[in-house]
Write a protein that holds these residues in place. Structure first.
Motif, PDB file in Angstrom:
ATOM      1  N   TYR A   1      -2.508  10.812   9.954  1.00  9.26           N
ATOM      2  CA  TYR A   1      -1.991   9.995   8.859  1.00  9.26           C
ATOM      3  C   TYR A   1      -2.260   8.524   9.137  1.00  9.26           C
ATOM      4  CZ  TYR A   1       1.965   8.716  11.810  1.00  9.26           C
ATOM      5  OH  TYR A   1       2.738   8.230  12.837  1.00  9.26           O
TER       6      TYR A   1
ATOM      7  N   ASP B   1      -8.122   5.782  -1.038  1.00  6.21           N
ATOM      8  CA  ASP B   1      -8.186   6.911  -0.113  1.00  6.21           C
ATOM      9  C   ASP B   1      -9.565   7.044   0.527  1.00  6.21           C
ATOM     10  OD1 ASP B   1      -5.528   7.659  -0.564  1.00  6.21           O
ATOM     11  OD2 ASP B   1      -6.090   8.876  -2.295  1.00  6.21           O
TER      12      ASP B   1
ATOM     13  N   HIS C   1      -1.657   7.884   3.672  1.00  7.73           N
ATOM     14  CA  HIS C   1      -2.855   8.725   3.587  1.00  7.73           C
ATOM     15  C   HIS C   1      -2.667   9.855   4.595  1.00  7.73           C
ATOM     16  CE1 HIS C   1      -4.961   5.395   1.522  1.00  7.73           C
ATOM     17  NE2 HIS C   1      -4.248   4.645   2.356  1.00  7.73           N
TER      18      HIS C   1
ATOM     19  N   GLY D   1      -1.104  -2.197  -5.864  1.00  2.00           N
ATOM     20  CA  GLY D   1      -2.113  -1.183  -6.095  1.00  2.00           C
ATOM     21  C   GLY D   1      -1.814  -0.518  -7.417  1.00  2.00           C
TER      22      GLY D   1
ATOM     23  N   TYR E   1       3.224   0.084   0.076  1.00  2.00           N
ATOM     24  CA  TYR E   1       2.319   0.746   1.014  1.00  2.00           C
ATOM     25  C   TYR E   1       1.867   2.092   0.474  1.00  2.00           C
ATOM     26  CZ  TYR E   1       4.281  -2.657   4.196  1.00  2.00           C
ATOM     27  OH  TYR E   1       4.665  -3.817   4.785  1.00  2.00           O
ATOM     28  N   LYS E   2       0.837   2.646   1.110  1.00  2.00           N
ATOM     29  CA  LYS E   2       0.337   3.968   0.740  1.00  2.00           C
ATOM     30  C   LYS E   2       0.219   4.804   2.007  1.00  2.00           C
ATOM     31  CE  LYS E   2      -3.000   4.337  -2.308  1.00  2.00           C
ATOM     32  NZ  LYS E   2      -4.358   4.340  -2.908  1.00  2.00           N
TER      33      LYS E   2
ATOM     34  N   ARG F   1      -1.433   2.960  -9.810  1.00  2.00           N
ATOM     35  CA  ARG F   1      -1.114   4.378  -9.721  1.00  2.00           C
ATOM     36  C   ARG F   1      -0.944   4.880 -11.144  1.00  2.00           C
ATOM     37  NH1 ARG F   1       3.633   7.117  -6.160  1.00  2.00           N
ATOM     38  NH2 ARG F   1       3.003   9.234  -6.552  1.00  2.00           N
TER      39      ARG F   1
ATOM     40  N   VAL G   1      -0.913   4.603   7.372  1.00  2.00           N
ATOM     41  CA  VAL G   1      -0.143   3.856   6.385  1.00  2.00           C
ATOM     42  C   VAL G   1      -0.888   2.545   6.161  1.00  2.00           C
ATOM     43  CG1 VAL G   1       2.058   2.750   5.849  1.00  2.00           C
ATOM     44  CG2 VAL G   1       2.014   4.883   7.162  1.00  2.00           C
ATOM     45  N   THR G   2      -1.212   2.270   4.892  1.00  2.00           N
ATOM     46  CA  THR G   2      -1.971   1.063   4.554  1.00  2.00           C
ATOM     47  C   THR G   2      -1.279   0.319   3.418  1.00  2.00           C
ATOM     48  OG1 THR G   2      -3.308   2.175   2.870  1.00  2.00           O
ATOM     49  CG2 THR G   2      -4.147   2.220   5.130  1.00  2.00           C
ATOM     50  N   ARG G   3      -1.801  -0.820   3.080  1.00  2.00           N
ATOM     51  CA  ARG G   3      -1.355  -1.533   1.886  1.00  2.00           C
ATOM     52  C   ARG G   3      -1.612  -0.659   0.672  1.00  2.00           C
ATOM     53  NH1 ARG G   3      -3.244  -7.743   2.319  1.00  2.00           N
ATOM     54  NH2 ARG G   3      -2.031  -8.249   4.176  1.00  2.00           N
ATOM     55  N   ALA G   4      -0.854  -0.882  -0.388  1.00  8.95           N
ATOM     56  CA  ALA G   4      -0.973  -0.044  -1.585  1.00  8.95           C
ATOM     57  C   ALA G   4      -2.355  -0.110  -2.226  1.00  8.95           C
ATOM     58  CB  ALA G   4       0.088  -0.443  -2.614  1.00  8.95           C
ATOM     59  N   SER G   5      -3.080  -1.195  -2.019  1.00  5.60           N
ATOM     60  CA  SER G   5      -4.376  -1.360  -2.680  1.00  5.60           C
ATOM     61  C   SER G   5      -5.525  -0.636  -1.988  1.00  5.60           C
ATOM     62  CB  SER G   5      -4.715  -2.849  -2.768  1.00  5.60           C
ATOM     63  OG  SER G   5      -4.854  -3.379  -1.467  1.00  5.60           O
TER      64      SER G   5
END
Length: 75
Positions: A53, A62, A40, A27, A37-38, A29, A55-59
């Motif tokens: 909250y 939001d 949210h 992803g 990961y990201k 930044r 937690v997802t893949r970085a790509s």
């Protein structure tokens, strides 16, 4: 004792070689590229408590998971 196989690798554009996690991905930044990961978060504005909250893949953007974080009682 047997040794575990070496992990596969992933290389972001113009970046270091990283161990590859099949659930993670690249992803952006700022001006850079991240791998992983990201997190949210949804937070109560008054108390500052985290209310939800994901937690997802970085790509994952939001805005893609925004609705999933809402509880319905936001003012």
């Amino acid at each position: 004792r047997s040794e575990s196989p070496a992990p596969s690798v992933a290389k972001p554009p113009d970046g270091p070689v990283l161990a590859k996690d099949p659930d993670a991905n690249f992803g952006s930044r700022g001006n850079g590229c991240i791998y992983g990961y990201k997190l949210h978060l949804a937070m109560d504005r008054i108390t500052g408590m985290i209310t939800a909250y994901l937690v997802t893949r970085a790509s994952v953007a939001d805005i893609t998971v925004f609705a999933e974080l809402l509880s319905g009682d936001e003012a």
